[in-house]
Every structure is written in structure tokens, then in C-alpha cells.
Design an enzyme around this catalytic site. Structure first.
Site, PDB file in Angstrom:
ATOM      1  N   HIS A  39      -5.830  -1.491   0.307  1.00 13.10           N
ATOM      2  CA  HIS A  39      -7.132  -1.616   0.970  1.00 13.10           C
ATOM      3  C   HIS A  39      -7.312  -3.044   1.497  1.00 13.10           C
ATOM      4  O   HIS A  39      -7.791  -3.249   2.613  1.00 13.10           O
ATOM      5  CB  HIS A  39      -8.263  -1.333  -0.026  1.00 13.10           C
ATOM      6  CG  HIS A  39      -8.310   0.067  -0.563  1.00 13.10           C
ATOM      7  ND1 HIS A  39      -8.138   0.352  -1.895  1.00 13.10           N
ATOM      8  CD2 HIS A  39      -8.534   1.254   0.052  1.00 13.10           C
ATOM      9  CE1 HIS A  39      -8.257   1.664  -2.087  1.00 13.10           C
ATOM     10  NE2 HIS A  39      -8.479   2.232  -0.923  1.00 13.10           N
ATOM     11  N   VAL A  51       1.134  -0.085   1.955  1.00 11.91           N
ATOM     12  CA  VAL A  51       1.493  -1.108   0.967  1.00 11.91           C
ATOM     13  C   VAL A  51       1.997  -0.388  -0.283  1.00 11.91           C
ATOM     14  O   VAL A  51       1.388   0.588  -0.740  1.00 11.91           O
ATOM     15  CB  VAL A  51       0.281  -2.007   0.636  1.00 11.91           C
ATOM     16  CG1 VAL A  51       0.632  -3.011  -0.454  1.00 11.91           C
ATOM     17  CG2 VAL A  51      -0.186  -2.723   1.896  1.00 11.91           C
ATOM     18  N   LEU A  84     -10.599  -0.447  -5.312  1.00 10.89           N
ATOM     19  CA  LEU A  84      -9.752  -1.123  -4.321  1.00 10.89           C
ATOM     20  C   LEU A  84      -8.447  -1.644  -4.901  1.00 10.89           C
ATOM     21  O   LEU A  84      -8.395  -2.092  -6.049  1.00 10.89           O
ATOM     22  CB  LEU A  84     -10.530  -2.285  -3.695  1.00 10.89           C
ATOM     23  CG  LEU A  84     -11.837  -1.903  -3.001  1.00 10.89           C
ATOM     24  CD1 LEU A  84     -12.531  -3.154  -2.442  1.00 10.89           C
ATOM     25  CD2 LEU A  84     -11.584  -0.890  -1.885  1.00 10.89           C
ATOM     26  N   GLN A 120     -15.749  15.681   1.387  1.00 12.69           N
ATOM     27  CA  GLN A 120     -14.326  15.830   1.683  1.00 12.69           C
ATOM     28  C   GLN A 120     -13.515  16.313   0.484  1.00 12.69           C
ATOM     29  O   GLN A 120     -12.294  16.401   0.560  1.00 12.69           O
ATOM     30  CB  GLN A 120     -13.757  14.531   2.255  1.00 12.69           C
ATOM     31  CG  GLN A 120     -13.638  13.384   1.265  1.00 12.69           C
ATOM     32  CD  GLN A 120     -13.263  12.097   1.961  1.00 12.69           C
ATOM     33  OE1 GLN A 120     -14.007  11.571   2.780  1.00 12.69           O
ATOM     34  NE2 GLN A 120     -12.084  11.564   1.660  1.00 12.69           N
ATOM     35  N   ARG A 148      -5.447   6.959  -6.861  1.00 17.03           N
ATOM     36  CA  ARG A 148      -5.094   8.087  -7.742  1.00 17.03           C
ATOM     37  C   ARG A 148      -3.895   7.773  -8.636  1.00 17.03           C
ATOM     38  O   ARG A 148      -3.634   8.531  -9.579  1.00 17.03           O
ATOM     39  CB  ARG A 148      -4.834   9.356  -6.924  1.00 17.03           C
ATOM     40  CG  ARG A 148      -6.097   9.925  -6.283  1.00 17.03           C
ATOM     41  CD  ARG A 148      -5.875  11.320  -5.712  1.00 17.03           C
ATOM     42  NE  ARG A 148      -7.119  11.984  -5.376  1.00 17.03           N
ATOM     43  CZ  ARG A 148      -7.667  12.020  -4.148  1.00 17.03           C
ATOM     44  NH1 ARG A 148      -7.049  11.434  -3.139  1.00 17.03           N
ATOM     45  NH2 ARG A 148      -8.812  12.630  -3.937  1.00 17.03           N
ATOM     46  N   MET A 177     -12.940   4.617  -0.326  1.00 20.59           N
ATOM     47  CA  MET A 177     -13.645   5.294  -1.421  1.00 20.59           C
ATOM     48  C   MET A 177     -13.663   4.392  -2.653  1.00 20.59           C
ATOM     49  O   MET A 177     -13.947   4.855  -3.762  1.00 20.59           O
ATOM     50  CB  MET A 177     -12.985   6.632  -1.736  1.00 20.59           C
ATOM     51  CG  MET A 177     -13.060   7.591  -0.543  1.00 20.59           C
ATOM     52  SD  MET A 177     -12.906   9.317  -0.999  1.00 20.59           S
ATOM     53  CE  MET A 177     -11.279   9.335  -1.726  1.00 20.59           C
TER      54      MET A 177
HETATM   55  P1  AMP Z   1      -9.164   5.629   0.188  1.00 22.31           P
HETATM   56  O1  AMP Z   1     -10.025   4.661  -0.558  1.00 22.31           O
HETATM   57  O2  AMP Z   1      -8.030   6.154  -0.596  1.00 22.31           O
HETATM   58  O3  AMP Z   1      -9.958   6.675   0.920  1.00 22.31           O
HETATM   59  O4  AMP Z   1      -8.465   4.765   1.335  1.00 22.31           O
HETATM   60  C1  AMP Z   1      -9.213   3.991   2.217  1.00 22.31           C
HETATM   61  C2  AMP Z   1      -8.302   3.498   3.311  1.00 22.31           C
HETATM   62  O5  AMP Z   1      -7.239   2.734   2.747  1.00 22.31           O
HETATM   63  C3  AMP Z   1      -7.666   4.643   4.103  1.00 22.31           C
HETATM   64  O6  AMP Z   1      -7.650   4.302   5.474  1.00 22.31           O
HETATM   65  C4  AMP Z   1      -6.280   4.693   3.519  1.00 22.31           C
HETATM   66  O7  AMP Z   1      -5.325   5.196   4.425  1.00 22.31           O
HETATM   67  C5  AMP Z   1      -6.013   3.241   3.207  1.00 22.31           C
HETATM   68  N1  AMP Z   1      -4.985   3.094   2.170  1.00 22.31           N
HETATM   69  C6  AMP Z   1      -4.909   3.769   1.003  1.00 22.31           C
HETATM   70  N2  AMP Z   1      -3.790   3.440   0.333  1.00 22.31           N
HETATM   71  C7  AMP Z   1      -3.137   2.534   1.100  1.00 22.31           C
HETATM   72  C8  AMP Z   1      -1.889   1.826   0.972  1.00 22.31           C
HETATM   73  N3  AMP Z   1      -1.099   1.977  -0.094  1.00 22.31           N
HETATM   74  N4  AMP Z   1      -1.530   0.980   1.960  1.00 22.31           N
HETATM   75  C9  AMP Z   1      -2.323   0.823   3.047  1.00 22.31           C
HETATM   76  N5  AMP Z   1      -3.502   1.456   3.235  1.00 22.31           N
HETATM   77  C10 AMP Z   1      -3.894   2.311   2.281  1.00 22.31           C
END
Ligand code: AMP
Length: 299
Positions: A28, A167, A24, A52, A178, A21
Site C-alpha cells: 500500500h 510488492v 496497511l 464487495q 490476508r 481497505m
Molecule cells: P486492499 O487494501 O487489499 O484493497 O488494497 C488496496 C490497494 O493496494 C489495491 O489497489 C491493491 O491492488 C493494492 N495492493 C495490495 N497488495 C499490494 C501489493 N503487494 N503490492 C502493491 N499493491 C498492492
């Protein structure tokens, strides 16, 4: 996007997809790196998916930073950014949805009605548009990754699903777009989530296998942060996502906690031997943290 996909398929290049989303962060980018190890061309999608988000959630305020995202993608060697508009993805009269009904129940599924239906629908659409050979998701969203694995399996998507480990910031807080919502004091107290998981890992390493005791210890950690309020906190079997009373097999400690008005999620794999994995991941992704569980295990 279709023209790009056609061209890369014609050249028999393996395509990897990392759905995000945007806004980054290093988490990510770690998924991009993982995808690049298994695919020649990696597409990163940037889409804040309205479907969602619940009516009282943060869709309108969700952080967006396209310029920074583009810079980070260029630096990471992302082959293409797919950044569609909501109008182009959801044509007027859109009426078809994808719903996974086993792993999408409970936890975030209960707390955010319709959330996983929105997630499964957008990911199915992205799979159809990008036609990736593999797609990488984060163990950070353990339930989401489980739902997507199941959806890909059940609907015969020819996509290999991989999971990357969580991470974290230096103090243990799981990276999240967030986290930007947190003010100084909230940010300080937000480490109660990873501290709770560390506490559980330490207890397991010390021989505690009763989940009631582990959950109580974790709740105790969260209670120590006055700005934090538990949304859910549970230990489930890692394979079935069913609640488990005693740790006999690898289990997942899952938690969602409001810190101020910001809802954060985190999780950790607990294994009865006392060995803790930062994330089970897909084949070859596991980053086992062996030895006695120590607070450093989560960092
Ligand atoms: P989001 O942009 O929050 O929807 O996340 C996109 C992707 O990045 C999803 O598959 C998340 O699980 C992954 N993601 C988000 N935060 C982390 C993190 N701290 N470490 C690894 N992957 C992450």
C-alpha cells in the site's frame, strides 16, 4: 472531506487518491509513494467495503488496525486519511450501483459474484467525494485495476488511473492484508503462488509459448503444496483479458489459490521474448525485469 478537498482545490493542489481497505503494508505504501510523485496532496482512504464481500466471505473477520494505519500514513506523509463509516457512505435506501460488464467477467468476477459491482460502486463514490486528479491502484489486483480503468474511461471521470507494481515478501509471496490469516505451515506453502509464476516465466524464457503447457507447469507447482487448492489459474491476453492459446503478445498469468481457508491472488506479466515485467503499471510505472527469467525476477 469535501471541505478539505475545496481548500486544496482552491490552492490549486493536485490531489492523489489511494483507495485501500486498511491494515496497511509496504505494498500500500508503495502506491502512496507513486501517488506522491504525481500529486501534491495524497489522500488515503480506509474502508472495508461491505458491498464487495459475498455472504460467505471474510467481511466480519477482515483485519482492521486503525492505529497502525494512522502511524504508517503519518510516516509516509499522507495529507489526509478518509475513513468513513458504512452508514455514512451507504445511506438507508441506497439503490444505485456501478457495473463494468467486460473486464469484470471471469476470474474473480465469476468466483466472487457481485464483487466488482461493489468495487466499482465504492470507487466511483470515492472519486466523487475526493475528486482526485489521479488515483493509484495495485497491479496485485490486476483485474480490479482493469475494471476501474474502464469505469473511469466509460463514465468520464476526470481522474488519471495509475497502477503500481506488486510488492513481495523476501521469499516472493505477494504482500496482502490476508497473509495475516496464514498459520506457519500455510505461510510456508503460500510461496507456491509466486513459484508457479516463476516457473511460467522460466518456461517462457526457455521458449515455451503454448499456454496449455505453461498452465500445466504452474498447476504442477501448486500441486506440490498439499495445503493449496487452485481456485482459478489462467493465462490471458494482457490487453483484452481474453484467454490466449499461444503467447504472441504480452500475457497475464492470473491465479487465485486457497491456502488452507485463505484465498490468495497473484499474477505476472509474461512476454513472449522471455522478458518478464513485475507489473505493466501505468505510464512510467512499469518495472521491467529484463534478462533471462530467474526466480529472483519475482522478488
Ligand atoms: P486492499 O487494501 O487489499 O484493497 O488494497 C488496496 C490497494 O493496494 C489495491 O489497489 C491493491 O491492488 C493494492 N495492493 C495490495 N497488495 C499490494 C501489493 N503487494 N503490492 C502493491 N499493491 C498492492
Amino acid at each position: 472531506m469535501r471541505a478539505w478537498v475545496r481548500e486544496h482545490r482552491r490552492r490549486a493542489r493536485r490531489i492523489g487518491l489511494v483507495p485501500t481497505m486498511g491494515c496497511l503494508h509496504t505494498g500500500h505504501l508503495s502506491l502512496v509513494e507513486l501517488a506522491q510523485r504525481h500529486a501534491e496532496a495524497v489522500v488515503l482512504s480506509l474502508f472495508v467495503n461491505p458491498m464487495q464481500f459475498g455472504p460467505n466471505e471474510d467481511f466480519a473477520n477482515y483485519p482492521r488496525d486503525l492505529e497502525s494505519d494512522q502511524r504508517l500514513c503519518a510516516k509516509a506523509g499522507v495529507a489526509a486519511i478518509f475513513c468513513p463509516s458504512a452508514e455514512s457512505l451507504y445511506a438507508v435506501g441506497h439503490s444505485t450501483f456501478v457495473e463494468e460488464t467486460r473486464f469484470a467477467r471471469g476470474f474473480c468476477g465469476d468466483r466472487r459474484p457481485g464483487h466488482f459491482k461493489g468495487v466499482a460502486t465504492i470507487v466511483a463514490k470515492l472519486f466523487n467525494i475526493v475528486q482526485p486528479d489521479l488515483a493509484v491502484f495495485g497491479q496485485k489486483d490486476a483485474q480490479q485495476t482493469r475494471v476501474i480503468r474502464q469505469m473511469a474511461r466509460d463514465l468520464d471521470f476526470p481522474v488519471e488511473i495509475m497502477a503500481g507494481p506488486i510488492v513481495r515478501e523476501a521469499d516472493g509471496l505477494a504482500m496482502s492484508s490476508r497473509n495475516r490469516y496464514l498459520n506457519g505451515e500455510e505461510r510456508r506453502q503460500a510461496i507456491c503462488l509466486s513459484r508457479a509464476l516463476e516457473t511460467a516465466a522460466l518456461r517462457v524464457a526457455a521458449g515455451e509459448h503454448e499456454t496449455v503447457a505453461l498452465v500445466a507447469a504452474m498447476r504442477g507447482q501448486i500441486a506440490g503444496a498439499p495445503l493449496a487448492r487452485v481456485d482459478y489459474l489462467e493465462i490471458v491476453d494482457d490487453a483484452t483479458f481474453e484467454p490466449t492459446a499461444t503467447l504472441q503478445r504480452p500475457a497475464l498469468a492470473l491465479l487465485a489459490v486457497f491456502v488452507g481457508r485463505t484465498r490468495l491472488i497473484d499474477n505476472a506479466l509474461l512476454t513472449p521474448t522471455g522478458t518478464m515485467h513485475a507489473a505493466p503499471g501505468g505510464p512510467g510505472n512499469a518495472r521491467p525485469i529484463t534478462g533471462t527469467a530467474s526466480p529472483a525476477n519475482l522478488r
